[in-house]
Design a protein around this motif. Structure first.
Motif, PDB file in Angstrom:
ATOM      1  N   LYS A  68       0.751  -1.244  -0.077  1.00 46.26           N
ATOM      2  CA  LYS A  68      -0.016  -0.159  -0.020  1.00 46.26           C
ATOM      3  C   LYS A  68       0.854   1.351   0.083  1.00 46.26           C
ATOM      4  N   ILE A  69       2.116   1.079   0.256  1.00 49.65           N
ATOM      5  CA  ILE A  69       3.197   2.172   0.240  1.00 49.65           C
ATOM      6  C   ILE A  69       2.981   3.184  -0.895  1.00 49.65           C
ATOM      7  N   MET A  70       2.972   2.614  -2.157  1.00 45.88           N
ATOM      8  CA  MET A  70       2.757   3.483  -3.367  1.00 45.88           C
ATOM      9  C   MET A  70       1.399   4.313  -3.284  1.00 45.88           C
ATOM     10  N   ALA A  71       0.607   3.696  -2.982  1.00 51.31           N
ATOM     11  CA  ALA A  71      -0.834   4.158  -3.053  1.00 51.31           C
ATOM     12  C   ALA A  71      -0.833   5.291  -1.960  1.00 51.31           C
ATOM     13  N   VAL A  72      -0.312   5.170  -0.691  1.00 53.90           N
ATOM     14  CA  VAL A  72      -0.208   6.045   0.145  1.00 53.90           C
ATOM     15  C   VAL A  72       0.515   7.398  -0.203  1.00 53.90           C
ATOM     16  N   GLU A  73       1.537   7.001  -0.813  1.00 52.96           N
ATOM     17  CA  GLU A  73       2.330   8.089  -1.462  1.00 52.96           C
ATOM     18  C   GLU A  73       1.713   8.999  -2.336  1.00 52.96           C
ATOM     19  N   GLU A  74       0.767   8.101  -3.298  1.00 52.12           N
ATOM     20  CA  GLU A  74      -0.037   9.095  -4.073  1.00 52.12           C
ATOM     21  C   GLU A  74      -1.062   9.600  -3.537  1.00 52.12           C
ATOM     22  N   GLY A  75      -1.436   9.723  -2.273  1.00 48.61           N
ATOM     23  CA  GLY A  75      -2.281  10.404  -1.382  1.00 48.61           C
ATOM     24  C   GLY A  75      -3.827   9.762  -0.876  1.00 48.61           C
ATOM     25  N   LEU A  76      -3.458   8.375  -0.920  1.00 47.00           N
ATOM     26  CA  LEU A  76      -4.713   7.503  -0.601  1.00 47.00           C
ATOM     27  C   LEU A  76      -4.597   7.623   0.830  1.00 47.00           C
ATOM     28  N   LYS A  77      -5.674   7.802   1.714  1.00 48.50           N
ATOM     29  CA  LYS A  77      -5.578   7.948   3.299  1.00 48.50           C
ATOM     30  C   LYS A  77      -6.212   6.660   3.657  1.00 48.50           C
ATOM     31  N   ILE A  78      -5.305   5.801   4.194  1.00 50.39           N
ATOM     32  CA  ILE A  78      -5.764   4.414   4.743  1.00 50.39           C
ATOM     33  C   ILE A  78      -5.445   4.294   6.200  1.00 50.39           C
ATOM     34  N   PRO A  79      -6.124   3.240   6.849  1.00 49.31           N
ATOM     35  CA  PRO A  79      -5.679   3.087   8.303  1.00 49.31           C
ATOM     36  C   PRO A  79      -4.387   2.606   8.506  1.00 49.31           C
TER      37      PRO A  79
END
Ligand code: HEC
Ligand code: HEC
Length: 325
Positions: A68-79
């Motif tokens: 999920k690291i790249m998704a978070v890097e792109e701005g996704l806010k996950i728990p």
């Protein structure tokens, strides 16, 4: 018995004692006072915490599953359900679940335990934590905001293997070469947010870790070996960097060797916003690209106020297989 055997037996005995000493001493427990931090439910404070966690303090770049690291890097806010893992000589470090789940997360941790980890590098159970979270000078107000945000997330059950120190790591802990460091100074209660150098210094040193990455360091001792912000920290290739190696650039206003010599505040703000250029760069560009313009402006003003340091960084990006200097 022949003398030769006696000597061998004695050596084996010494070795056994050494191994026992390391195995026991490597699990040494440490203590430090719990900071007086109390999380709350004020939406404004929680919003500040969320901003710091996904933005400048970039907790989210490590405390999420590897995929999920790249998704978070792109701005996704996950728990922040944990998962980032890095294998270095002292051991395999694993960033745990920071959601309120009582069994696998922080549901049963006190505010004091969480705050002490960030201030002193001591786990809730007293164990030593490697200095991957250099937030010891974070203000009481920002620590409160971050912990308040962590408590407001949905609980996610995610059992994880804990951090595992290698024999080398345990030996360094047993012999006292690796040990928690208390905050160098009394951390501030709060730092007023404006575009000035005081807030810029605070963000660059205590929150966004620009200093930790943009200063040459002796990795064995953790000590800086060049003036702050003059670059030269070497990032060897790792699983995330796709074989590339990096050396951090000099951020001081040196006319020849500073990377930002010709930059204005506007150039800096738009460079930070633009985010990642090199796919495998260790800099948390995604998180830092979401810093607001006051934060960026303050950091730039502070960096410009530093003494120019003539530390020439020969090369910043090394291709896979290329020898790093
Ligand atoms: C560079 C990656 C990284 C970043 C950034 C990071 N952490 Fe961590 N964190 C870790 C790792 C790795 C561990 C596990 C350390 C260990 O168990 O020895 C950890 C452990 C923790 C723990 C658990 C301590 C315990 O009692 O077991 C807490 C709480 C925590 N981090 C909070 C945060 C917060 C809040 C932030 C942002 C302000 C943050 N972390 C940023 C990597 C990171
Ligand atoms: C985890 C380490 C890390 C952190 C934290 C970090 N940097 Fe970097 N930074 C690097 C590395 C490595 C590079 C070179 C590779 C690249 O440009 O991505 C770099 C590059 C840069 C550049 C040059 C960009 C360009 O266009 O050439 C600037 C400016 C910069 N960082 C500023 C900052 C500031 C300001 C902060 C804090 C808000 C910060 N960095 C935090 C590691 C880091």
């Amino acid at each position: 018995m022949k003398t030769r055997y006696k000597v061998l037996l004695a050596l084996a005995g010494i070795l056994l004692l050494f191994v026992l000493f390391v195995q026991i001493g490597g699990n040494k427990k440490f203590d430090a006072p719990y900071p007086e931090i109390t999380a709350g439910t004020d939406p404004e404070i929680i919003a500040r915490g969320e901003y710091l966690v996904f933005g400048p303090a970039h907790c989210a770049t490590c405390h999420v599953p590897m995929d999920k690291i790249m998704a978070v890097e792109e701005g996704l806010k996950i728990p922040l359900s944990g998962g980032w893992e890095v294998a270095i000589p002292p051991g395999t470090l694993r960033a745990p679940n920071l959601t309120p789940d009582p069994e696998t997360g922080i549901g049963n941790r006190t505010d004091g335990e969480l705050a002490r980890t960030l201030r002193s590098g001591i786990g809730h159970d007293g164990r030593y934590i490697m200095p991957v979270m250099p937030y010891s000078q974070m203000s009481d107000a920002d620590l409160t905001a971050i912990i308040s945000y962590l408590r407001s997330q949905p609980a996610v059950k995610n059992p994880m293997k804990p951090t595992q120190y290698s024999f080398l790591g345990k030996a360094l802990i047993a012999f006292g070469m690796l040990k928690p460091t208390p905050p160098a100074e009394q951390p501030p209660a709060d730092v007023p947010r404006d575009a000035g150098t005081a807030y810029g210094r605070y963000m660059a040193t205590a929150v966004a870790n620009c200093m930790g990455c943009h200063t040459e360091m002796d990795l064995m001792s953790g000590q800086f070996t060049k003036p702050h912000f003059s670059g030269g920290f070497v990032f060897e290739p790792d699983a995330f960097s796709q074989g590339y190696g990096f050396v951090s650039p000099n951020l001081t206003p040196h006319p020849e060797y500073g990377i930002m010599t010709t930059w204005t505040a506007e150039t800096f703000i738009s460079r930070m916003r633009a985010g990642r250029v090199y796919k495998g760069s260790p800099m948390p560009w995604g998180a830092l690209s979401r810093m607001d313009s006051t934060d960026s402006q303050a950091i730039f003003a502070f960096l410009q106020s530093l003494d120019p340091i003539d530390n020439k960084i020969e090369k910043i990006v090394y291709a896979p297989g290329e020898e790093m200097k």
